[in-house]
Design an enzyme around this catalytic site. Structure first.
Site, PDB file in Angstrom:
ATOM      1  CD  GLN A 193      -3.564  -6.923  -3.891  1.00  0.00           C
ATOM      2  OE1 GLN A 193      -3.473  -7.722  -2.954  1.00  0.00           O
ATOM      3  NE2 GLN A 193      -2.885  -5.790  -3.922  1.00  0.00           N
ATOM      4  CG  ASP A 234       4.749  -4.947  -9.093  1.00  0.00           C
ATOM      5  OD1 ASP A 234       3.849  -4.166  -9.444  1.00  0.00           O
ATOM      6  OD2 ASP A 234       4.520  -6.042  -8.561  1.00  0.00           O
ATOM      7  CG  ASN A 243       5.315 -10.054  -7.830  1.00  0.00           C
ATOM      8  OD1 ASN A 243       4.776  -9.260  -8.602  1.00  0.00           O
ATOM      9  ND2 ASN A 243       4.729 -11.170  -7.440  1.00  0.00           N
ATOM     10  CE  LYS A 244       0.845  -6.574  -3.955  1.00  0.00           C
ATOM     11  NZ  LYS A 244       0.693  -5.168  -3.563  1.00  0.00           N
TER      12      LYS A 244
END
Length: 341
Positions: A193, A234, A243-244
């Site tokens: 991403q 998130d 998070n990621k």
């Protein structure tokens, strides 16, 4: 450009993020199952965007329902809500958006009014998201200095929201104030991403960006090439930021080398009821590691562990940037919750 919107013919329009950077294409969701597939496949992704997608999903279910009674309409939208809840478990905004529009819809006194309220609330959420991101940007820009080089991870830009972005929104706001900011974007394996979306977004805005692989972070920070790190989130619970996957590693490196590690997120990303141990971390398909596009890059029989998120402990975070201001350690959830708008 909005990444998610309501079309004139009564459908949801999404930017298909799986096509980036080669193509900026849109898809049209005319039923909840199509939207659910778009969420699972990451055609739409990013916590704030998922919140609005969830809200529009309930509105879509209401508009397409053939129910003639309020009871039957509630049954239909509750079913849609369950379908959408079962797509991705970690990002709290998705559940927040679903519940917000459900609650508003149920206040209607007729089927017609319920349908109107559902769409009205979803559109309101989309408009609010843009304004919230710009407020996050204004608060966060104060933390950046002219000439800063900012490292970021995954994508927390306009593609992760309706527009503007959270972490990237802070950078956009700082540049808008006349500050000269450069960005280091981590590719963010396994779905890239950072390289596919963040680098593309920044180049669209003529922002100077350098792309690195994830395993270069330690070297780059140790070499003094990055002044600060900003990421999105998130889900934020009392003792951690989800998070990621890989965010935790960046936070350790930032702490070791004494550079600020900031989290930028809206208040809707806070989960005031849970702690890290309560959160289910989504595990994604092994195919994401065995293939790069259509090309096989690992033995098909190899065992794969592929969590989508990790938890960064609060002691690794310099500040959390929200639309209601910047919060510094020690993070008091009681105080943060008291400032909810």
């Amino acid at each position: 450009m909005r990444t998610i919107n309501w079309s004139d013919n009564g459908h949801i329009i999404l930017t298909d993020q799986t096509k980036l950077p080669k193509e900026c294409a849109t898809i049209e969701c005319n039923d909840v199952d199509t939207l659910a597939e778009a969420i699972r496949s990451l055609r739409v992704r990013g916590a704030p965007a998922l919140g609005v997608a969830g809200g529009f999903g309930i509105a879509l279910a209401a508009q397409t329902s053939r129910a003639r009674s309020q009871r039957d309409l509630i049954r239909d939208i509750e079913h849609a809500a369950e379908v959408l809840r079962n797509t991705r478990p970690t990002a709290v905004n998705l559940f927040w958006g679903i519940e917000r529009v459900l609650k508003k819809t149920k206040t209607g006194r007729s089927v017609h009014q319920m349908k109107e309220l559902a769409l009205e609330e979803a559109r309101k959420m989309a408009d609010e998201d843009v304004e919230i991101c710009k407020r996050i940007g204004e608060h966060g820009a104060k933390l950046l200095e002219d000439g800063d080089v900012i490292m970021t991870y995954c994508n927390a830009g306009r593609m992760a929201c309706v527009d503007w972005g959270t972490a990237i929104g802070v950078i956009r706001s700082a540049i808008g104030q006349g500050k000269r900011i450069k960005v280091i974007a981590c590719e963010t394996r396994p779905l890239n991403q950072g390289s596919r979306i963040t680098a593309w977004e920044l180049l669209q805005d003529d922002v100077q960006v350098i792309l690195i692989t994830d395993n270069m972070v330690g070297h780059v920070v140790k070499s003094g090439m990055a002044d600060k790190i900003i990421v999105g989130a998130d889900r934020i619970v009392e003792d951690a930021v989800f998070n990621k996957i890989g965010t935790y590693t960046l936070s350790i490196i930032a702490k070791e080398h004494k550079i600020p590690f900031y989290v930028a997120a809206p208040m809707s990303t806070f989960d005031f009821e849970k702690r890290a141990a309560d959160i289910e971390i989504e595990e994604r398909s092994p195919q994401e590691l065995k293939y790069f596009g259509d090309e096989q890059i690992a033995p098909l029989e190899v065992e794969v562990y592929n969590p989508a998120f990790d938890a960064t402990p609060m002691e690794n975070i310099t500040a959390i940037i929200t639309e209601n201001g910047v919060f510094h350690p020690p993070f008091s959830f009681k105080d943060i919750r008291g400032k909810e708008s």
